[in-house]
Design a protein around this motif. Structure first.
Motif, PDB file in Angstrom:
ATOM      1  N   GLY A 183       0.775  -1.229   0.000  1.00  0.00           N
ATOM      2  CA  GLY A 183       0.000   0.000   0.000  1.00  0.00           C
ATOM      3  C   GLY A 183       0.804   1.276   0.000  1.00  0.00           C
ATOM      4  O   GLY A 183       0.256   2.350  -0.235  1.00  0.00           O
ATOM      5  N   THR A 184       2.120   1.180   0.249  1.00  0.00           N
ATOM      6  CA  THR A 184       2.918   2.413   0.292  1.00  0.00           C
ATOM      7  C   THR A 184       4.149   2.349  -0.615  1.00  0.00           C
ATOM      8  O   THR A 184       4.885   3.327  -0.695  1.00  0.00           O
ATOM      9  CB  THR A 184       3.400   2.702   1.726  1.00  0.00           C
ATOM     10  OG1 THR A 184       4.256   1.633   2.159  1.00  0.00           O
ATOM     11  CG2 THR A 184       2.232   2.834   2.679  1.00  0.00           C
ATOM     12  N   GLU A 185       4.378   1.235  -1.284  1.00  0.00           N
ATOM     13  CA  GLU A 185       5.546   1.095  -2.155  1.00  0.00           C
ATOM     14  C   GLU A 185       5.092   0.633  -3.540  1.00  0.00           C
ATOM     15  O   GLU A 185       4.176  -0.187  -3.661  1.00  0.00           O
ATOM     16  CB  GLU A 185       6.540   0.099  -1.563  1.00  0.00           C
ATOM     17  CG  GLU A 185       7.104   0.568  -0.223  1.00  0.00           C
ATOM     18  CD  GLU A 185       7.945  -0.484   0.490  1.00  0.00           C
ATOM     19  OE1 GLU A 185       8.777  -0.085   1.313  1.00  0.00           O
ATOM     20  OE2 GLU A 185       7.770  -1.672   0.211  1.00  0.00           O
ATOM     21  N   ALA A 186       5.726   1.162  -4.569  1.00  0.00           N
ATOM     22  CA  ALA A 186       5.282   0.903  -5.939  1.00  0.00           C
ATOM     23  C   ALA A 186       5.672  -0.482  -6.438  1.00  0.00           C
ATOM     24  O   ALA A 186       5.104  -0.968  -7.417  1.00  0.00           O
ATOM     25  CB  ALA A 186       5.857   1.968  -6.877  1.00  0.00           C
ATOM     26  N   LYS A 187       6.629  -1.127  -5.763  1.00  0.00           N
ATOM     27  CA  LYS A 187       7.071  -2.443  -6.225  1.00  0.00           C
ATOM     28  C   LYS A 187       7.527  -3.271  -5.043  1.00  0.00           C
ATOM     29  O   LYS A 187       8.284  -2.800  -4.196  1.00  0.00           O
ATOM     30  CB  LYS A 187       8.223  -2.291  -7.231  1.00  0.00           C
ATOM     31  CG  LYS A 187       8.763  -3.602  -7.777  1.00  0.00           C
ATOM     32  CD  LYS A 187       9.909  -3.339  -8.750  1.00  0.00           C
ATOM     33  CE  LYS A 187      10.502  -4.630  -9.295  1.00  0.00           C
ATOM     34  NZ  LYS A 187      11.632  -4.378 -10.219  1.00  0.00           N
ATOM     35  N   VAL A 188       7.053  -4.497  -4.992  1.00  0.00           N
ATOM     36  CA  VAL A 188       7.470  -5.453  -3.957  1.00  0.00           C
ATOM     37  C   VAL A 188       7.745  -6.784  -4.648  1.00  0.00           C
ATOM     38  O   VAL A 188       6.927  -7.261  -5.435  1.00  0.00           O
ATOM     39  CB  VAL A 188       6.383  -5.634  -2.876  1.00  0.00           C
ATOM     40  CG1 VAL A 188       6.839  -6.656  -1.841  1.00  0.00           C
ATOM     41  CG2 VAL A 188       6.067  -4.305  -2.201  1.00  0.00           C
ATOM     42  N   VAL A 189       8.893  -7.374  -4.351  1.00  0.00           N
ATOM     43  CA  VAL A 189       9.296  -8.627  -4.986  1.00  0.00           C
ATOM     44  C   VAL A 189       9.452  -9.711  -3.924  1.00  0.00           C
ATOM     45  O   VAL A 189      10.119  -9.504  -2.911  1.00  0.00           O
ATOM     46  CB  VAL A 189      10.620  -8.466  -5.758  1.00  0.00           C
ATOM     47  CG1 VAL A 189      11.055  -9.803  -6.364  1.00  0.00           C
ATOM     48  CG2 VAL A 189      10.477  -7.408  -6.839  1.00  0.00           C
ATOM     49  N   LEU A 190       8.845 -10.869  -4.164  1.00  0.00           N
ATOM     50  CA  LEU A 190       9.038 -12.041  -3.314  1.00  0.00           C
ATOM     51  C   LEU A 190       9.751 -13.099  -4.130  1.00  0.00           C
ATOM     52  O   LEU A 190       9.416 -13.333  -5.301  1.00  0.00           O
ATOM     53  CB  LEU A 190       7.715 -12.595  -2.809  1.00  0.00           C
ATOM     54  CG  LEU A 190       7.080 -11.862  -1.631  1.00  0.00           C
ATOM     55  CD1 LEU A 190       6.322 -10.642  -2.114  1.00  0.00           C
ATOM     56  CD2 LEU A 190       6.153 -12.773  -0.847  1.00  0.00           C
ATOM     57  N   THR A 191      10.718 -13.757  -3.514  1.00  0.00           N
ATOM     58  CA  THR A 191      11.477 -14.753  -4.244  1.00  0.00           C
ATOM     59  C   THR A 191      11.923 -15.851  -3.292  1.00  0.00           C
ATOM     60  O   THR A 191      11.990 -15.660  -2.079  1.00  0.00           O
ATOM     61  CB  THR A 191      12.705 -14.116  -4.927  1.00  0.00           C
ATOM     62  OG1 THR A 191      13.357 -15.087  -5.754  1.00  0.00           O
ATOM     63  CG2 THR A 191      13.693 -13.587  -3.896  1.00  0.00           C
ATOM     64  N   GLY A 192      12.217 -17.019  -3.836  1.00  0.00           N
ATOM     65  CA  GLY A 192      12.708 -18.119  -3.007  1.00  0.00           C
ATOM     66  C   GLY A 192      12.641 -19.441  -3.727  1.00  0.00           C
ATOM     67  O   GLY A 192      12.099 -19.559  -4.824  1.00  0.00           O
ATOM     68  N   SER A 193      13.205 -20.466  -3.089  1.00  0.00           N
ATOM     69  CA  SER A 193      13.234 -21.801  -3.677  1.00  0.00           C
ATOM     70  C   SER A 193      12.480 -22.815  -2.841  1.00  0.00           C
ATOM     71  O   SER A 193      12.459 -23.989  -3.164  1.00  0.00           O
ATOM     72  CB  SER A 193      14.691 -22.261  -3.847  1.00  0.00           C
ATOM     73  OG  SER A 193      15.351 -22.285  -2.589  1.00  0.00           O
ATOM     74  N   SER A 194      11.858 -22.359  -1.754  1.00  0.00           N
ATOM     75  CA  SER A 194      11.144 -23.280  -0.880  1.00  0.00           C
ATOM     76  C   SER A 194       9.836 -23.716  -1.514  1.00  0.00           C
ATOM     77  O   SER A 194       9.212 -22.979  -2.287  1.00  0.00           O
ATOM     78  CB  SER A 194      10.859 -22.617   0.468  1.00  0.00           C
ATOM     79  OG  SER A 194      10.036 -23.446   1.258  1.00  0.00           O
ATOM     80  N   THR A 195       9.397 -24.922  -1.194  1.00  0.00           N
ATOM     81  CA  THR A 195       8.098 -25.383  -1.661  1.00  0.00           C
ATOM     82  C   THR A 195       6.974 -24.782  -0.837  1.00  0.00           C
ATOM     83  O   THR A 195       5.813 -24.902  -1.194  1.00  0.00           O
ATOM     84  CB  THR A 195       8.007 -26.919  -1.579  1.00  0.00           C
ATOM     85  OG1 THR A 195       8.235 -27.319  -0.218  1.00  0.00           O
ATOM     86  CG2 THR A 195       9.037 -27.572  -2.462  1.00  0.00           C
ATOM     87  N   ALA A 196       7.299 -24.136   0.281  1.00  0.00           N
ATOM     88  CA  ALA A 196       6.291 -23.482   1.118  1.00  0.00           C
ATOM     89  C   ALA A 196       6.292 -21.987   0.811  1.00  0.00           C
ATOM     90  O   ALA A 196       7.324 -21.326   0.908  1.00  0.00           O
ATOM     91  CB  ALA A 196       6.576 -23.724   2.595  1.00  0.00           C
ATOM     92  N   ILE A 197       5.126 -21.463   0.448  1.00  0.00           N
ATOM     93  CA  ILE A 197       5.030 -20.045   0.120  1.00  0.00           C
ATOM     94  C   ILE A 197       5.406 -19.179   1.314  1.00  0.00           C
ATOM     95  O   ILE A 197       5.987 -18.105   1.174  1.00  0.00           O
ATOM     96  CB  ILE A 197       3.604 -19.708  -0.359  1.00  0.00           C
ATOM     97  CG1 ILE A 197       3.235 -20.571  -1.572  1.00  0.00           C
ATOM     98  CG2 ILE A 197       3.478 -18.233  -0.702  1.00  0.00           C
ATOM     99  CD1 ILE A 197       4.142 -20.401  -2.749  1.00  0.00           C
ATOM    100  N   ASN A 198       5.094 -19.660   2.534  1.00  0.00           N
ATOM    101  CA  ASN A 198       5.368 -18.828   3.716  1.00  0.00           C
ATOM    102  C   ASN A 198       6.856 -18.690   4.014  1.00  0.00           C
ATOM    103  O   ASN A 198       7.231 -17.947   4.924  1.00  0.00           O
ATOM    104  CB  ASN A 198       4.622 -19.362   4.944  1.00  0.00           C
ATOM    105  CG  ASN A 198       5.007 -20.790   5.295  1.00  0.00           C
ATOM    106  OD1 ASN A 198       6.094 -21.250   4.987  1.00  0.00           O
ATOM    107  ND2 ASN A 198       4.096 -21.505   5.944  1.00  0.00           N
ATOM    108  N   GLN A 199       7.710 -19.367   3.255  1.00  0.00           N
ATOM    109  CA  GLN A 199       9.152 -19.230   3.437  1.00  0.00           C
ATOM    110  C   GLN A 199       9.791 -18.296   2.415  1.00  0.00           C
ATOM    111  O   GLN A 199      11.010 -18.120   2.408  1.00  0.00           O
ATOM    112  CB  GLN A 199       9.816 -20.609   3.341  1.00  0.00           C
ATOM    113  CG  GLN A 199       9.382 -21.590   4.422  1.00  0.00           C
ATOM    114  CD  GLN A 199       9.743 -21.109   5.809  1.00  0.00           C
ATOM    115  OE1 GLN A 199      10.855 -20.656   6.048  1.00  0.00           O
ATOM    116  NE2 GLN A 199       8.793 -21.190   6.730  1.00  0.00           N
ATOM    117  N   LEU A 200       8.989 -17.662   1.568  1.00  0.00           N
ATOM    118  CA  LEU A 200       9.537 -16.752   0.571  1.00  0.00           C
ATOM    119  C   LEU A 200      10.197 -15.542   1.230  1.00  0.00           C
ATOM    120  O   LEU A 200       9.779 -15.095   2.289  1.00  0.00           O
ATOM    121  CB  LEU A 200       8.435 -16.273  -0.372  1.00  0.00           C
ATOM    122  CG  LEU A 200       7.839 -17.305  -1.334  1.00  0.00           C
ATOM    123  CD1 LEU A 200       6.729 -16.659  -2.148  1.00  0.00           C
ATOM    124  CD2 LEU A 200       8.904 -17.880  -2.252  1.00  0.00           C
TER     125      LEU A 200
END
Length: 238
Positions: free
Chosen positions: A89-106
């Motif tokens: 809500g306050t930043e124009a770009k947010v990136v999530l990345t990772g190699s885990s099979t669990a989304i909550n570990q990104l």
């Protein structure tokens, strides 16, 4: 819930669009889409679902474009059982990345606010541990006024440190000031009126830095937990 609240102000320009990018590398789980949920006061509700596309390295990527999203906590995941919280809500770009099979570990990249939020949670954890130790020391020194005064001085120093941190968040316009505001009520050991019970003190001082009319509080779950803590504590404190 009566209190002398200090209203939070946000001087930042509103974000009209957020490019919310997700990159999953070396993922062995077969995914076809991701879902974005928003916290709406007492639960998470679906905002949108987005198809995933495989890249040339065998991973997945997708991009959520949000139009004028309200500031608050969102959750990314394949289902309600596997979610990664993220402030939007306050930043124009947010990136999530990772190699885990669990989304909550990104891992979250390109987001100073989310980095700051993680630091705030760690600070609050340490503050709570410190408060627990001081409470135990205060109780154990009741028969020794000299030692108890030393503990009261520690409480006072902690009060001042937390208030200074809250003031710094407000000065920079940080959205996290709302969360810190729940953790800055002054210590009972130093500020209670003569004869005032812990329960009465807690009831009247806990929310004094919180603007309970601020609608953003409804979109951040940790603040919902703080209110639950406040109301449940009132039933046991005397």
């Amino acid at each position: 819930m009566a209190c002398n609240a200090t209203k939070q102000t946000n001087t930042k320009k509103p974000i009209t669009n957020i490019d919310f990018i997700v990159n999953l590398t070396d993922t062995i789980r077969d995914l076809d889409s991701l879902r974005l949920f928003a916290w709406t006061g007492i639960q998470a509700e679906l905002v949108m679902a987005q198809a995933l596309q495989r890249d040339d390295k065998g991973g997945y990527n997708t991009s959520f474009v949000l139009n004028k999203p309200p500031m608050g906590m969102y959750y990314l995941g394949s289902s309600l059982q596997d979610l990664r919280p993220v402030f939007l809500g306050t930043e124009a770009k947010v990136v999530l990345t990772g190699s885990s099979t669990a989304i909550n570990q990104l891992q979250i990249k390109d987001s100073p606010l989310n980095k700051e939020y993680a630091g705030l949670l760690d600070r609050l954890r340490k503050d709570n541990e410190r408060g627990t130790r001081m409470n135990a020391d205060f109780e154990s020194t009741r028969a020794n006024p000299t030692e108890q005064e030393k503990v009261k001085a520690q409480f006072l120093a902690h009060d001042q440190e937390k208030k200074a941190y809250l003031d710094s968040l407000k000065k920079t316009g940080s959205e996290l000031a709302r969360i810190m505001a729940f953790n800055v009520f002054p210590s009972y050991q130093n500020h209670a009126a003569p004869g005032q019970t812990p329960g009465d003190y807690f009831a009247t001082r806990f929310l004094e830095q919180v603007d309970v009319k601020d609608p953003v509080y409804m979109r951040v779950p940790i603040n919902y937990e703080n209110i639950m803590h406040y109301t449940s504590s009132l039933t046991v404190l005397k």
